[in-house]
Design a protein around this motif. Sequence first.
Motif, PDB file in Angstrom:
ATOM      1  N   THR A  58       0.834  -1.197   0.000  1.00  0.00           N
ATOM      2  CA  THR A  58       0.000   0.000   0.000  1.00  0.00           C
ATOM      3  C   THR A  58       0.870   1.249   0.000  1.00  0.00           C
ATOM      4  OG1 THR A  58      -1.639  -1.215   1.303  1.00  0.00           O
ATOM      5  CG2 THR A  58      -1.887   1.156   1.223  1.00  0.00           C
ATOM      6  N   TRP A  59       0.469   2.221  -0.818  1.00  0.00           N
ATOM      7  CA  TRP A  59       1.114   3.528  -0.857  1.00  0.00           C
ATOM      8  C   TRP A  59       0.363   4.468   0.081  1.00  0.00           C
ATOM      9  CZ3 TRP A  59       5.536   4.604  -3.481  1.00  0.00           C
ATOM     10  CH2 TRP A  59       5.937   3.680  -4.463  1.00  0.00           C
ATOM     11  N   HIS A  60       1.096   5.367   0.749  1.00  0.00           N
ATOM     12  CA  HIS A  60       0.501   6.336   1.678  1.00  0.00           C
ATOM     13  C   HIS A  60       1.127   7.709   1.454  1.00  0.00           C
ATOM     14  CE1 HIS A  60      -1.430   3.343   4.329  1.00  0.00           C
ATOM     15  NE2 HIS A  60      -0.444   2.578   3.905  1.00  0.00           N
ATOM     16  N   ARG A  61       0.304   8.741   1.627  1.00  0.00           N
ATOM     17  CA  ARG A  61       0.819  10.114   1.548  1.00  0.00           C
ATOM     18  C   ARG A  61      -0.005  11.008   2.458  1.00  0.00           C
ATOM     19  NH1 ARG A  61       1.856  13.498  -4.066  1.00  0.00           N
ATOM     20  NH2 ARG A  61       3.734  14.573  -3.352  1.00  0.00           N
ATOM     21  N   MET A  62       0.677  11.885   3.167  1.00  0.00           N
ATOM     22  CA  MET A  62       0.024  12.844   4.065  1.00  0.00           C
ATOM     23  C   MET A  62       0.228  14.257   3.529  1.00  0.00           C
ATOM     24  SD  MET A  62      -1.231  11.287   6.885  1.00  0.00           S
ATOM     25  CE  MET A  62      -1.321  12.674   7.992  1.00  0.00           C
ATOM     26  N   PHE A  63      -0.742  15.121   3.840  1.00  0.00           N
ATOM     27  CA  PHE A  63      -0.688  16.517   3.420  1.00  0.00           C
ATOM     28  C   PHE A  63      -0.757  17.439   4.633  1.00  0.00           C
ATOM     29  CE2 PHE A  63      -2.019  14.087  -0.179  1.00  0.00           C
ATOM     30  CZ  PHE A  63      -1.407  14.702  -1.263  1.00  0.00           C
ATOM     31  N   GLN A  64      -0.319  18.684   4.463  1.00  0.00           N
ATOM     32  CA  GLN A  64      -0.284  19.654   5.553  1.00  0.00           C
ATOM     33  C   GLN A  64      -1.630  19.828   6.240  1.00  0.00           C
ATOM     34  OE1 GLN A  64       1.319  23.199   3.734  1.00  0.00           O
ATOM     35  NE2 GLN A  64       3.339  22.812   4.611  1.00  0.00           N
ATOM     36  N   SER A  65      -2.706  19.652   5.522  1.00  0.00           N
ATOM     37  CA  SER A  65      -4.043  19.836   6.098  1.00  0.00           C
ATOM     38  C   SER A  65      -4.411  18.721   7.074  1.00  0.00           C
ATOM     39  CB  SER A  65      -5.091  19.868   4.979  1.00  0.00           C
ATOM     40  OG  SER A  65      -5.142  18.594   4.334  1.00  0.00           O
ATOM     41  N   GLY A  66      -3.649  17.625   7.048  1.00  0.00           N
ATOM     42  CA  GLY A  66      -4.002  16.457   7.844  1.00  0.00           C
ATOM     43  C   GLY A  66      -4.677  15.382   7.018  1.00  0.00           C
ATOM     44  N   THR A  67      -4.948  15.669   5.760  1.00  0.00           N
ATOM     45  CA  THR A  67      -5.543  14.678   4.861  1.00  0.00           C
ATOM     46  C   THR A  67      -4.529  13.570   4.579  1.00  0.00           C
ATOM     47  OG1 THR A  67      -7.030  16.282   3.859  1.00  0.00           O
ATOM     48  CG2 THR A  67      -6.510  14.337   2.541  1.00  0.00           C
ATOM     49  N   HIS A  68      -5.014  12.330   4.570  1.00  0.00           N
ATOM     50  CA  HIS A  68      -4.181  11.151   4.331  1.00  0.00           C
ATOM     51  C   HIS A  68      -4.796  10.366   3.175  1.00  0.00           C
ATOM     52  CE1 HIS A  68      -3.417   6.757   5.391  1.00  0.00           C
ATOM     53  NE2 HIS A  68      -2.244   7.226   5.020  1.00  0.00           N
ATOM     54  N   VAL A  69      -3.970   9.958   2.214  1.00  0.00           N
ATOM     55  CA  VAL A  69      -4.444   9.114   1.112  1.00  0.00           C
ATOM     56  C   VAL A  69      -3.672   7.808   1.139  1.00  0.00           C
ATOM     57  CG1 VAL A  69      -5.144  11.059  -0.324  1.00  0.00           C
ATOM     58  CG2 VAL A  69      -2.865  10.112  -0.613  1.00  0.00           C
ATOM     59  N   TRP A  70      -4.325   6.758   0.693  1.00  0.00           N
ATOM     60  CA  TRP A  70      -3.688   5.441   0.601  1.00  0.00           C
ATOM     61  C   TRP A  70      -4.186   4.749  -0.657  1.00  0.00           C
ATOM     62  CZ3 TRP A  70      -6.992   1.294   0.481  1.00  0.00           C
ATOM     63  CH2 TRP A  70      -8.285   1.527   0.942  1.00  0.00           C
ATOM     64  N   PHE A  71      -3.331   3.899  -1.227  1.00  0.00           N
ATOM     65  CA  PHE A  71      -3.696   3.141  -2.426  1.00  0.00           C
ATOM     66  C   PHE A  71      -3.091   1.751  -2.333  1.00  0.00           C
ATOM     67  CE2 PHE A  71      -3.483   1.728  -6.794  1.00  0.00           C
ATOM     68  CZ  PHE A  71      -4.781   2.003  -7.214  1.00  0.00           C
ATOM     69  N   ASP A  72      -3.938   0.727  -2.454  1.00  0.00           N
ATOM     70  CA  ASP A  72      -3.547  -0.676  -2.353  1.00  0.00           C
ATOM     71  C   ASP A  72      -3.296  -1.226  -3.753  1.00  0.00           C
ATOM     72  OD1 ASP A  72      -3.681  -3.539  -2.249  1.00  0.00           O
ATOM     73  OD2 ASP A  72      -4.738  -3.405  -0.345  1.00  0.00           O
ATOM     74  N   VAL A  73      -2.063  -1.632  -4.036  1.00  0.00           N
ATOM     75  CA  VAL A  73      -1.723  -2.118  -5.367  1.00  0.00           C
ATOM     76  C   VAL A  73      -2.305  -3.500  -5.661  1.00  0.00           C
ATOM     77  CG1 VAL A  73       0.347  -0.708  -5.533  1.00  0.00           C
ATOM     78  CG2 VAL A  73       0.523  -3.030  -4.668  1.00  0.00           C
ATOM     79  N   ASN A  74      -2.684  -4.249  -4.625  1.00  0.00           N
ATOM     80  CA  ASN A  74      -3.281  -5.571  -4.840  1.00  0.00           C
ATOM     81  C   ASN A  74      -4.722  -5.465  -5.328  1.00  0.00           C
ATOM     82  OD1 ASN A  74      -1.016  -7.064  -4.005  1.00  0.00           O
ATOM     83  ND2 ASN A  74      -1.592  -6.805  -1.868  1.00  0.00           N
ATOM     84  N   THR A  75      -5.450  -4.492  -4.817  1.00  0.00           N
ATOM     85  CA  THR A  75      -6.873  -4.366  -5.150  1.00  0.00           C
ATOM     86  C   THR A  75      -7.172  -3.212  -6.102  1.00  0.00           C
ATOM     87  OG1 THR A  75      -7.334  -2.883  -3.294  1.00  0.00           O
ATOM     88  CG2 THR A  75      -7.474  -5.268  -2.872  1.00  0.00           C
ATOM     89  N   ASN A  76      -6.168  -2.375  -6.379  1.00  0.00           N
ATOM     90  CA  ASN A  76      -6.381  -1.139  -7.149  1.00  0.00           C
ATOM     91  C   ASN A  76      -7.445  -0.265  -6.502  1.00  0.00           C
ATOM     92  OD1 ASN A  76      -4.402  -1.362  -9.109  1.00  0.00           O
ATOM     93  ND2 ASN A  76      -5.704  -2.549 -10.481  1.00  0.00           N
ATOM     94  N   GLY A  77      -7.517  -0.332  -5.191  1.00  0.00           N
ATOM     95  CA  GLY A  77      -8.460   0.485  -4.443  1.00  0.00           C
ATOM     96  C   GLY A  77      -7.711   1.383  -3.487  1.00  0.00           C
ATOM     97  N   GLY A  78      -8.341   2.454  -3.127  1.00  0.00           N
ATOM     98  CA  GLY A  78      -7.707   3.381  -2.210  1.00  0.00           C
ATOM     99  C   GLY A  78      -8.742   4.236  -1.526  1.00  0.00           C
ATOM    100  N   GLY A  79      -8.261   5.167  -0.761  1.00  0.00           N
ATOM    101  CA  GLY A  79      -9.161   6.039  -0.043  1.00  0.00           C
ATOM    102  C   GLY A  79      -8.509   7.348   0.318  1.00  0.00           C
TER     103      GLY A  79
END
Length: 91
Positions: A58-79
């Motif tokens: 899974t890939w993860h990235r955080m932003f200054q606002s506190g927003t967090h994104v993630w992406f799962d390469v096994n399922t091609n799903g994220g949030g």
Amino acid sequence: PTDSVQAAFLCGAGRDHYLTVGGWRGDTAGFPSHWSKDFDRPLGEPLSDCIFDAESNTWHRMFQSGTHVWFDVNTNGGGVVWSVADEGGQD
């Protein structure tokens, strides 16, 4: 766009990268139909490049606002976990 699409985009987005929705052909509504309220949410600068967790694939990235994104390469799903201060929202 779905959360998975937004997450994948935000994992790799850099300066002057843009995301829109829909197609232009046969669109009589014009620009408003290509905009999501999520695009109005503040992100701030990314705190780092997207970071890969090899255990979860899974890939993860955080932003200054506190927003967090993630992406799962096994399922091609994220949030996207929007920061509490955000007032936007998907259409």
